[in-house]
Design a protein around this motif. Structure first.
Motif, short mmCIF file in Angstrom:
data_model
loop_
_atom_site.label_atom_id
_atom_site.label_comp_id
_atom_site.label_asym_id
_atom_site.label_seq_id
_atom_site.Cartn_x
_atom_site.Cartn_y
_atom_site.Cartn_z
N PRO A 78 0.82 -1.22 0.00
CA PRO A 78 0.00 0.00 0.00
C PRO A 78 0.85 1.28 0.00
O PRO A 78 0.72 2.13 0.86
CB PRO A 78 -0.81 -0.14 1.31
CG PRO A 78 0.11 -0.89 2.22
CD PRO A 78 0.86 -1.85 1.33
N TRP A 79 1.75 1.38 -0.95
CA TRP A 79 2.64 2.53 -1.03
C TRP A 79 2.39 3.32 -2.30
O TRP A 79 2.02 2.76 -3.34
CB TRP A 79 4.10 2.08 -1.06
CG TRP A 79 4.65 1.62 0.25
CD1 TRP A 79 3.97 1.35 1.39
CD2 TRP A 79 6.02 1.34 0.52
NE1 TRP A 79 4.84 0.92 2.37
CE2 TRP A 79 6.11 0.91 1.86
CE3 TRP A 79 7.18 1.41 -0.22
CZ2 TRP A 79 7.31 0.56 2.46
CZ3 TRP A 79 8.37 1.06 0.37
CH2 TRP A 79 8.43 0.64 1.71
N GLY A 127 9.17 -2.81 2.79
CA GLY A 127 9.27 -3.13 1.37
C GLY A 127 10.72 -3.24 0.95
O GLY A 127 11.63 -2.73 1.61
N THR A 128 10.92 -3.92 -0.15
CA THR A 128 12.25 -4.02 -0.74
C THR A 128 12.11 -3.80 -2.24
O THR A 128 11.10 -4.18 -2.84
CB THR A 128 12.92 -5.38 -0.44
OG1 THR A 128 14.26 -5.36 -0.89
CG2 THR A 128 12.19 -6.53 -1.08
N THR A 184 18.88 -2.14 0.83
CA THR A 184 18.33 -2.57 2.12
C THR A 184 16.81 -2.50 2.09
O THR A 184 16.22 -1.85 1.24
CB THR A 184 18.83 -1.66 3.27
OG1 THR A 184 18.43 -0.32 2.98
CG2 THR A 184 20.34 -1.73 3.44
N GLU A 185 16.17 -3.16 3.05
CA GLU A 185 14.73 -3.09 3.19
C GLU A 185 14.37 -1.71 3.72
O GLU A 185 15.14 -1.08 4.45
CB GLU A 185 14.24 -4.16 4.17
CG GLU A 185 14.43 -5.57 3.66
CD GLU A 185 14.00 -6.62 4.68
OE1 GLU A 185 13.70 -6.27 5.85
OE2 GLU A 185 14.00 -7.79 4.31
N GLN A 186 13.18 -1.24 3.38
CA GLN A 186 12.69 0.06 3.83
C GLN A 186 11.41 -0.15 4.65
O GLN A 186 10.50 -0.85 4.21
CB GLN A 186 12.40 0.97 2.64
CG GLN A 186 13.58 1.19 1.72
CD GLN A 186 14.75 1.87 2.40
OE1 GLN A 186 14.58 2.78 3.20
NE2 GLN A 186 15.97 1.41 2.10
N VAL A 224 7.57 -7.03 2.08
CA VAL A 224 8.41 -8.02 2.76
C VAL A 224 7.63 -8.55 3.94
O VAL A 224 7.13 -7.77 4.76
CB VAL A 224 9.74 -7.40 3.25
CG1 VAL A 224 10.53 -8.40 4.09
CG2 VAL A 224 10.57 -6.92 2.07
N ASP A 225 7.50 -9.85 4.02
CA ASP A 225 6.86 -10.48 5.18
C ASP A 225 7.83 -10.32 6.35
O ASP A 225 8.93 -10.85 6.33
CB ASP A 225 6.57 -11.95 4.88
CG ASP A 225 5.86 -12.65 6.03
OD1 ASP A 225 5.68 -12.04 7.11
OD2 ASP A 225 5.48 -13.82 5.85
#
Length: 186
Positions: free
Chosen positions: A78-79, A112-113, A136-138, A179-180
């Motif tokens: 949802p971005w 998210g990634t 990196t993941e955000q 990302v879970d």
């Protein structure tokens, strides 16, 4: 006295060895393909700048190239995600920075990634990222908006490649995926 194997035993042994080799090759295929793509730029895979391996900063040329920035969000994330400026003209060899903006439009924190690629694909091995949010993941809190930079340059060697020297525009494309949080992103 030499113990001789029957033809059926030899065939079964060779078949078992072949099957084990194929299973091993299957497990090695993904990391080997990833390495191949990073080294050759195959499929639009960009390079990642390594200051230790780099002998010197690339020479900045007066020749310019247009870089277009594309952004996508996969279903289920949802971005809102977009480049601050959708296009830039950069000198080949010069460092440049693009800013992408992400906003969490949900009422919960979301991680998210980003996956990425470059088109045309032959330009991938000359497009080098120095710093990127995609490494990196955000994590965005509910309603949070974040400015995310990518610092890059186009290697002057692109002008020496007969398949890439006529490229006048490069598109850097990102897709953000959820990302879970219970699992690590690979």
């Amino acid at each position: 006295m030499i113990n001789r194997l029957s033809p059926n035993t030899k065939t079964a042994s060779l078949a078992a060895l072949l099957a084990a080799s194929m299973v091993g090759l299957g497990f090695a295929a993904v990391p080997l393909y990833d390495l191949f793509c990073r080294v050759t730029g195959f499929g639009g895979t960009t390079q990642r700048y390594d200051p230790v391996a780099a002998a010197a900063a690339p020479q900045v040329l007066s020749t310019t190239i247009s870089v277009r920035f594309d952004s996508n969000v996969s279903p289920g994330l949802p971005w809102k995600f977009y480049p601050e400026h959708p296009r830039d003209t950069v000198a080949i060899g010069a460092r440049d920075m693009a800013i992408f903006i992400a906003e969490n439009q949900s009422a919960r924190p979301v991680v998210g990634t980003a996956s990425f690629n470059v088109t045309p694909t032959q330009a991938g091995k000359y497009f080098t990222k120095i710093q990127c949010f995609c490494f990196t993941e955000q994590r965005l809190e509910p309603g949070q908006q974040m400015r995310m930079p990518v610092l890059f340059f186009v290697d002057p060697k692109i002008l020496d490649d007969p398949d890439a020297r006529d490229v006048q525009e490069i598109t850097l494309s990102y897709t953000f995926h959820p990302v879970d949080e219970g699992k690590k992103a690979s």
